[in-house]
Enzyme design. Structure first.
Site, PDB file in Angstrom:
ATOM      1  N   ARG A  57      -5.326  -5.313 -12.791  1.00  0.00           N
ATOM      2  CA  ARG A  57      -4.102  -5.898 -12.526  1.00  0.00           C
ATOM      3  C   ARG A  57      -3.376  -5.865 -13.936  1.00  0.00           C
ATOM      4  O   ARG A  57      -3.484  -6.638 -14.845  1.00  0.00           O
ATOM      5  CB  ARG A  57      -4.371  -7.377 -12.045  1.00  0.00           C
ATOM      6  CG  ARG A  57      -3.196  -7.992 -11.699  1.00  0.00           C
ATOM      7  CD  ARG A  57      -1.955  -7.468 -10.893  1.00  0.00           C
ATOM      8  NE  ARG A  57      -2.579  -7.022  -9.479  1.00  0.00           N
ATOM      9  CZ  ARG A  57      -2.682  -7.880  -8.377  1.00  0.00           C
ATOM     10  NH1 ARG A  57      -1.947  -9.133  -8.640  1.00  0.00           N
ATOM     11  NH2 ARG A  57      -3.029  -7.477  -7.314  1.00  0.00           N
TER      12      ARG A  57
ATOM     13  N   ASP B  86      -2.060  -2.242  -9.430  1.00  0.00           N
ATOM     14  CA  ASP B  86      -3.445  -2.029  -9.736  1.00  0.00           C
ATOM     15  C   ASP B  86      -3.881  -0.631 -10.167  1.00  0.00           C
ATOM     16  O   ASP B  86      -3.311   0.252  -9.280  1.00  0.00           O
ATOM     17  CB  ASP B  86      -4.211  -2.579  -8.273  1.00  0.00           C
ATOM     18  CG  ASP B  86      -3.760  -3.984  -8.016  1.00  0.00           C
ATOM     19  OD1 ASP B  86      -3.684  -4.670  -8.885  1.00  0.00           O
ATOM     20  OD2 ASP B  86      -4.139  -4.285  -6.795  1.00  0.00           O
TER      21      ASP B  86
ATOM     22  N   LYS C 130      -8.187   1.047   3.999  1.00  0.00           N
ATOM     23  CA  LYS C 130      -7.385  -0.111   3.820  1.00  0.00           C
ATOM     24  C   LYS C 130      -6.258  -0.276   5.009  1.00  0.00           C
ATOM     25  O   LYS C 130      -5.289   0.612   5.189  1.00  0.00           O
ATOM     26  CB  LYS C 130      -6.555   0.078   2.365  1.00  0.00           C
ATOM     27  CG  LYS C 130      -7.301   0.254   1.440  1.00  0.00           C
ATOM     28  CD  LYS C 130      -6.504   0.466   0.005  1.00  0.00           C
ATOM     29  CE  LYS C 130      -7.387   0.566  -1.268  1.00  0.00           C
ATOM     30  NZ  LYS C 130      -6.251   0.892  -2.221  1.00  0.00           N
TER      31      LYS C 130
ATOM     32  N   LYS D 179       0.652  -1.269  -0.077  1.00  0.00           N
ATOM     33  CA  LYS D 179      -0.115  -0.076  -0.127  1.00  0.00           C
ATOM     34  C   LYS D 179       0.675   1.130   0.139  1.00  0.00           C
ATOM     35  O   LYS D 179       0.525   2.111  -0.791  1.00  0.00           O
ATOM     36  CB  LYS D 179      -0.752   0.107   1.198  1.00  0.00           C
ATOM     37  CG  LYS D 179      -1.797  -1.244   1.328  1.00  0.00           C
ATOM     38  CD  LYS D 179      -2.777  -1.464   0.379  1.00  0.00           C
ATOM     39  CE  LYS D 179      -3.782  -2.609   0.682  1.00  0.00           C
ATOM     40  NZ  LYS D 179      -3.166  -3.810   0.892  1.00  0.00           N
TER      41      LYS D 179
ATOM     42  N   ASN E 174       2.069  -4.477  -5.934  1.00  0.00           N
ATOM     43  CA  ASN E 174       2.289  -5.740  -5.166  1.00  0.00           C
ATOM     44  C   ASN E 174       3.630  -6.483  -5.581  1.00  0.00           C
ATOM     45  O   ASN E 174       3.694  -6.828  -6.846  1.00  0.00           O
ATOM     46  CB  ASN E 174       0.858  -6.826  -5.685  1.00  0.00           C
ATOM     47  CG  ASN E 174      -0.346  -6.148  -5.435  1.00  0.00           C
ATOM     48  OD1 ASN E 174      -0.745  -6.236  -4.236  1.00  0.00           O
ATOM     49  ND2 ASN E 174      -1.026  -5.336  -6.132  1.00  0.00           N
TER      50      ASN E 174
ATOM     51  N   ARG F 152     -15.605  -4.222  -3.711  1.00  0.00           N
ATOM     52  CA  ARG F 152     -13.909  -4.656  -3.865  1.00  0.00           C
ATOM     53  C   ARG F 152     -14.207  -5.585  -5.204  1.00  0.00           C
ATOM     54  O   ARG F 152     -15.158  -6.197  -5.404  1.00  0.00           O
ATOM     55  CB  ARG F 152     -13.717  -5.494  -2.567  1.00  0.00           C
ATOM     56  CG  ARG F 152     -13.528  -4.645  -1.312  1.00  0.00           C
ATOM     57  CD  ARG F 152     -13.171  -5.646  -0.237  1.00  0.00           C
ATOM     58  NE  ARG F 152     -14.400  -6.355   0.144  1.00  0.00           N
ATOM     59  CZ  ARG F 152     -14.102  -7.585   0.853  1.00  0.00           C
ATOM     60  NH1 ARG F 152     -13.144  -7.673   1.842  1.00  0.00           N
ATOM     61  NH2 ARG F 152     -15.163  -8.222   1.221  1.00  0.00           N
TER      62      ARG F 152
ATOM     63  N   ARG G 105     -10.492  -6.666 -13.289  1.00  0.00           N
ATOM     64  CA  ARG G 105     -11.351  -7.522 -12.400  1.00  0.00           C
ATOM     65  C   ARG G 105     -12.615  -6.397 -11.847  1.00  0.00           C
ATOM     66  O   ARG G 105     -12.553  -5.606 -11.409  1.00  0.00           O
ATOM     67  CB  ARG G 105     -10.572  -7.774 -11.060  1.00  0.00           C
ATOM     68  CG  ARG G 105      -9.225  -8.389 -11.158  1.00  0.00           C
ATOM     69  CD  ARG G 105      -8.113  -8.318 -10.274  1.00  0.00           C
ATOM     70  NE  ARG G 105      -7.843  -6.981  -9.856  1.00  0.00           N
ATOM     71  CZ  ARG G 105      -6.793  -6.897  -8.973  1.00  0.00           C
ATOM     72  NH1 ARG G 105      -6.404  -7.836  -8.221  1.00  0.00           N
ATOM     73  NH2 ARG G 105      -6.563  -5.709  -8.748  1.00  0.00           N
TER      74      ARG G 105
ATOM     75  N   GLU H 113      -2.090   0.276  -5.950  1.00  0.00           N
ATOM     76  CA  GLU H 113      -1.099  -0.566  -5.066  1.00  0.00           C
ATOM     77  C   GLU H 113      -0.103  -1.121  -6.123  1.00  0.00           C
ATOM     78  O   GLU H 113      -0.134  -1.126  -7.277  1.00  0.00           O
ATOM     79  CB  GLU H 113      -1.911  -1.914  -4.430  1.00  0.00           C
ATOM     80  CG  GLU H 113      -2.922  -1.345  -3.463  1.00  0.00           C
ATOM     81  CD  GLU H 113      -3.525  -2.688  -2.802  1.00  0.00           C
ATOM     82  OE1 GLU H 113      -2.842  -3.729  -2.985  1.00  0.00           O
ATOM     83  OE2 GLU H 113      -4.287  -2.515  -2.287  1.00  0.00           O
TER      84      GLU H 113
END
Length: 321
Positions: free
Chosen positions: A222, A284, A172, A137, A294, A244, A236, A292
């Protein structure tokens, strides 16, 4: 002790217990199978199988440096394991740290052991120091101009003021994964301050709060980057009244292409990712805004391959340094 020969380009995957991996969905399985197709021997272990030892003499059979008790894996059909062996990490061409979060004490200590492997010339993916430094994050704040309005704080007053300014927000937890613990709220939410006390553990932990992006209804993209280059993406889309979009909470994957703005985001991040040894990364993006970065065990390979017809795992292995 001489380093054993495991075959050209042997790969060690540090993963959760292999029996838990779902070959239809898991990106680690996709990468392991791609390595096998490329003729690279595949081995697996868990973080608990890593160790380090001083040299204690040839009779003891213990060399200097980091080790793993690892088993050879036959990946296709998924899977069969050979006899575990205690091997020095420098016997492997690459070590993949693909243990899923949480990034707890055990995870952090494993990265320190993998630091020792780097000192012995082993390429670790992703670099252990970066795994510690790049909270998924917080690391996006290095490019805060690409993000929705964001605040990270522990104080309820500051978080409530942010909600009052922006109206609808998303909270978050900084250590969350797969959408777990992400909460929608607004300035008008009954008991907002009590909620903020809860998510901050009574102001003892910082949380991230962001302005809610209604565009998430169209999807959260993503994007998978290999050595800074975007090789594929999956959109997504939230379902069932859920805001979400994570696949783990019911988001539906859709084929997608990258916009010019999304390619520009990838290009801006690429130099830092390359410089810090973040070889395989999933970012993301929601409505053109970075959300984000990842780095621990990014997912999405299977969806990109299935929906986009892109052999992403094979391309990733082909680009190994």
């Amino acid at each position: 002790m001489a380093t054993p020969a495991l075959g050209d380009g042997a790969q060690l995957f540090v993963i959760d217990p292999i029996a838990r991996l779902n070959p239809a969905k898991d990106s680690s399985v996709a990468l392991m199978q791609a390595a096998e197709r490329a003729g690279r021997p595949v081995w697996a272990c868990s973080p608990a199988d890593l160790s380090a030892a001083q040299r204690r003499g040839a009779a003891a059979g213990r060399g200097h440096g980091p080790w793993a008790v690892a088993a050879p894996v036959t990946c296709e059909p998924w899977y069969s394991l050979g006899e575990p062996q205690r091997l020095p990490l420098e016997a492997f061409a690459h070590v993949w740290m693909r243990k899923d979060p949480p990034v707890d004490e055990a995870y952090l200590y494993a990265t320190h052991l993998l630091d020792l492997a780097e000192g012995h010339g082993v390429t670790v993916i992703n670099r252990p120091a970066a795994l510690r430094a790049w909270n998924e994050k917080l690391s996006a704040l290095r490019w805060s101009h690409l993000m929705a309005p964001t605040l990270v704080a522990s104080r309820v007053e500051a978080l409530a003021a942010f909600a009052a300014e922006h109206g609808e927000v998303v909270l978050k937890p900084l250590g969350g994964r797969a959408g777990q613990g992400v909460v929608f709220a607004s300035a008008a939410t009954p008991g907002l301050r009590a909620l903020l006390e809860l998510v901050t553990a009574m102001e003892s932990l910082p949380v991230m709060v962001q302005a809610f992006l209604p565009g998430v209804a169209a999807g959260d993209k993503r994007i998978l980057l290999v050595n800074g280059e975007p090789l594929g993406a999956v959109n997504r889309v939230p379902s069932g009244g859920e805001f979400r979009s994570n696949l783990a909470v019911g988001g539906q994957p859709q084929a997608t292409a990258l916009s010019a703005a999304e390619r520009a985001i990838c290009a801006e991040l690429a130099p830092a990712l390359q410089a810090e040894g973040l070889f395989f990364v999933g970012i993301d993006v929601i409505d053109g805004r970075l959300s984000e970065i990842n780095v621990t065990s990014p997912t999405g390979i299977r969806e990109v391959e299935r929906l986009g017809g892109i052999p992403l795992a094979d391309q990733t292995v082909a680009l190994l340094p």
